[in-house]
Scaffold this motif. Structure first.
Motif, PDB file in Angstrom:
ATOM      1  N   ALA A 196      56.297  46.438  85.681  1.00 17.87           N
ATOM      2  CA  ALA A 196      55.024  45.970  85.593  1.00 17.87           C
ATOM      3  C   ALA A 196      54.774  44.557  86.379  1.00 17.87           C
ATOM      4  O   ALA A 196      53.812  44.255  86.526  1.00 17.87           O
ATOM      5  CB  ALA A 196      55.074  45.241  84.111  1.00 17.87           C
ATOM      6  N   LYS A 197      55.745  43.994  86.743  1.00 19.48           N
ATOM      7  CA  LYS A 197      55.832  42.802  87.741  1.00 19.48           C
ATOM      8  C   LYS A 197      56.355  42.828  89.094  1.00 19.48           C
ATOM      9  O   LYS A 197      56.428  42.067  89.944  1.00 19.48           O
ATOM     10  CB  LYS A 197      56.757  41.776  87.253  1.00 19.48           C
ATOM     11  CG  LYS A 197      56.054  41.051  85.789  1.00 19.48           C
ATOM     12  CD  LYS A 197      57.183  39.863  85.363  1.00 19.48           C
ATOM     13  CE  LYS A 197      56.562  39.328  84.005  1.00 19.48           C
ATOM     14  NZ  LYS A 197      57.313  38.284  83.308  1.00 19.48           N
ATOM     15  N   ASN A 198      56.433  44.267  89.554  1.00 15.32           N
ATOM     16  CA  ASN A 198      56.908  44.483  90.576  1.00 15.32           C
ATOM     17  C   ASN A 198      58.184  43.732  91.212  1.00 15.32           C
ATOM     18  O   ASN A 198      58.172  43.489  92.190  1.00 15.32           O
ATOM     19  CB  ASN A 198      55.930  44.256  91.891  1.00 15.32           C
ATOM     20  CG  ASN A 198      54.941  45.590  92.006  1.00 15.32           C
ATOM     21  OD1 ASN A 198      55.008  46.542  90.982  1.00 15.32           O
ATOM     22  ND2 ASN A 198      54.310  45.909  92.944  1.00 15.32           N
ATOM     23  N   THR A 199      59.061  43.557  90.328  1.00 12.75           N
ATOM     24  CA  THR A 199      60.275  42.495  90.591  1.00 12.75           C
ATOM     25  C   THR A 199      61.608  43.190  90.101  1.00 12.75           C
ATOM     26  O   THR A 199      61.694  43.879  89.233  1.00 12.75           O
ATOM     27  CB  THR A 199      59.909  41.404  89.794  1.00 12.75           C
ATOM     28  OG1 THR A 199      58.716  40.687  90.199  1.00 12.75           O
ATOM     29  CG2 THR A 199      61.075  40.369  90.094  1.00 12.75           C
ATOM     30  N   VAL A 200      62.441  43.028  90.879  1.00 12.82           N
ATOM     31  CA  VAL A 200      63.964  43.144  90.866  1.00 12.82           C
ATOM     32  C   VAL A 200      64.680  41.846  90.580  1.00 12.82           C
ATOM     33  O   VAL A 200      64.291  40.994  91.310  1.00 12.82           O
ATOM     34  CB  VAL A 200      64.693  43.991  91.877  1.00 12.82           C
ATOM     35  CG1 VAL A 200      66.094  44.181  91.659  1.00 12.82           C
ATOM     36  CG2 VAL A 200      63.802  45.378  91.615  1.00 12.82           C
ATOM     37  N   TYR A 201      65.406  41.821  89.706  1.00 12.21           N
ATOM     38  CA  TYR A 201      66.406  40.594  89.557  1.00 12.21           C
ATOM     39  C   TYR A 201      67.819  40.919  89.956  1.00 12.21           C
ATOM     40  O   TYR A 201      68.316  41.960  89.420  1.00 12.21           O
ATOM     41  CB  TYR A 201      66.084  40.194  87.913  1.00 12.21           C
ATOM     42  CG  TYR A 201      64.821  39.705  87.757  1.00 12.21           C
ATOM     43  CD1 TYR A 201      63.877  40.795  86.812  1.00 12.21           C
ATOM     44  CD2 TYR A 201      64.247  38.727  88.030  1.00 12.21           C
ATOM     45  CE1 TYR A 201      62.642  40.687  86.286  1.00 12.21           C
ATOM     46  CE2 TYR A 201      62.888  38.443  87.651  1.00 12.21           C
ATOM     47  CZ  TYR A 201      62.047  39.218  86.782  1.00 12.21           C
ATOM     48  OH  TYR A 201      60.783  39.040  86.439  1.00 12.21           O
ATOM     49  N   LEU A 202      68.490  39.953  90.362  1.00  7.67           N
ATOM     50  CA  LEU A 202      69.942  39.987  90.402  1.00  7.67           C
ATOM     51  C   LEU A 202      70.522  38.937  89.910  1.00  7.67           C
ATOM     52  O   LEU A 202      70.261  37.682  90.176  1.00  7.67           O
ATOM     53  CB  LEU A 202      70.304  40.037  92.199  1.00  7.67           C
ATOM     54  CG  LEU A 202      71.802  39.994  92.235  1.00  7.67           C
ATOM     55  CD1 LEU A 202      72.277  41.462  91.888  1.00  7.67           C
ATOM     56  CD2 LEU A 202      71.983  39.884  93.524  1.00  7.67           C
ATOM     57  N   GLN A 203      71.305  39.242  88.728  1.00 11.25           N
ATOM     58  CA  GLN A 203      71.765  37.946  87.748  1.00 11.25           C
ATOM     59  C   GLN A 203      73.045  38.038  88.452  1.00 11.25           C
ATOM     60  O   GLN A 203      73.839  38.656  88.329  1.00 11.25           O
ATOM     61  CB  GLN A 203      71.668  38.290  86.411  1.00 11.25           C
ATOM     62  CG  GLN A 203      72.339  37.239  85.505  1.00 11.25           C
ATOM     63  CD  GLN A 203      71.538  35.947  85.326  1.00 11.25           C
ATOM     64  OE1 GLN A 203      70.258  35.879  85.332  1.00 11.25           O
ATOM     65  NE2 GLN A 203      72.316  34.847  85.333  1.00 11.25           N
ATOM     66  N   MET A 204      73.718  36.732  88.647  1.00 11.40           N
ATOM     67  CA  MET A 204      75.024  36.357  89.207  1.00 11.40           C
ATOM     68  C   MET A 204      75.623  35.477  88.428  1.00 11.40           C
ATOM     69  O   MET A 204      75.170  34.197  88.279  1.00 11.40           O
ATOM     70  CB  MET A 204      74.772  35.967  90.909  1.00 11.40           C
ATOM     71  CG  MET A 204      74.008  36.841  91.680  1.00 11.40           C
ATOM     72  SD  MET A 204      73.948  36.393  93.378  1.00 11.40           S
ATOM     73  CE  MET A 204      73.213  34.481  93.177  1.00 11.40           C
ATOM     74  N   ASN A 205      76.713  35.886  87.888  1.00 13.58           N
ATOM     75  CA  ASN A 205      77.341  35.151  86.857  1.00 13.58           C
ATOM     76  C   ASN A 205      79.013  34.645  87.383  1.00 13.58           C
ATOM     77  O   ASN A 205      79.378  35.565  88.452  1.00 13.58           O
ATOM     78  CB  ASN A 205      77.488  35.731  85.502  1.00 13.58           C
ATOM     79  CG  ASN A 205      76.240  35.773  84.872  1.00 13.58           C
ATOM     80  OD1 ASN A 205      75.228  35.153  84.951  1.00 13.58           O
ATOM     81  ND2 ASN A 205      76.117  36.848  83.982  1.00 13.58           N
ATOM     82  N   SER A 206      79.636  33.786  87.026  1.00 10.76           N
ATOM     83  CA  SER A 206      80.994  33.643  87.358  1.00 10.76           C
ATOM     84  C   SER A 206      81.094  33.562  89.063  1.00 10.76           C
ATOM     85  O   SER A 206      82.191  34.324  89.421  1.00 10.76           O
ATOM     86  CB  SER A 206      81.849  34.726  86.921  1.00 10.76           C
ATOM     87  OG  SER A 206      81.916  34.648  85.463  1.00 10.76           O
TER      88      SER A 206
END
Length: 120
Positions: free
Chosen positions: A74-84
């Motif tokens: 819906a937002k034309n968005t991809v997220y990359l969540q980077m932890n540690s």
């Protein structure tokens, strides 16, 4: 051609987290697989994570268990969540996709990149 714009990079301490965003132009976003690559100084660009149109994901061994990838069509968005995060995660991170036309021709689209620095 799809236009990609990344954001969210910055300086973070080892063990910290960042979330990168990739916003795409156009109405076909939901049909595209989106990739995150990274390139560290003096090294080749490497594939970090991929999310396909149906939502399945894959990751490089070096980030498995630490990074997740998700999409909001819906937002034309991809997220990359980077932890540690580790110092070796330091790189410029790029969003990428391939678009295949009815003719069979394929074009690649890259974002401008966002810098991630992991350092104490």
């Amino acid at each position: 051609q799809v236009r990609l714009v990344e954001s969210g990079g910055g300086l973070v301490q080892p063990g910290g987290s960042l979330r990168l965003s990739c916003v795409a132009s156009g109405s076909i976003f939901r049909l595209l697989a989106i990739n995150w690559y990274r390139q560290a100084p003096g090294k080749e660009r490497e594939l970090v994570a991929r999310i396909r149109s149906a939502g399945s994901t894959s990751f490089a061994d070096s980030v498995k268990g630490r990074f997740t990838i998700s999409r909001d069509n819906a937002k034309n968005t991809v997220y990359l969540q980077m932890n540690s995060l580790k110092p070796e995660d330091t790189a410029v991170y790029y969003c990428h996709t391939n678009q295949t036309y009815a003719s069979g021709a394929t074009t690649a689209s890259w974002g401008q990149g966002t810098q991630v620095i992991v350092s104490s």
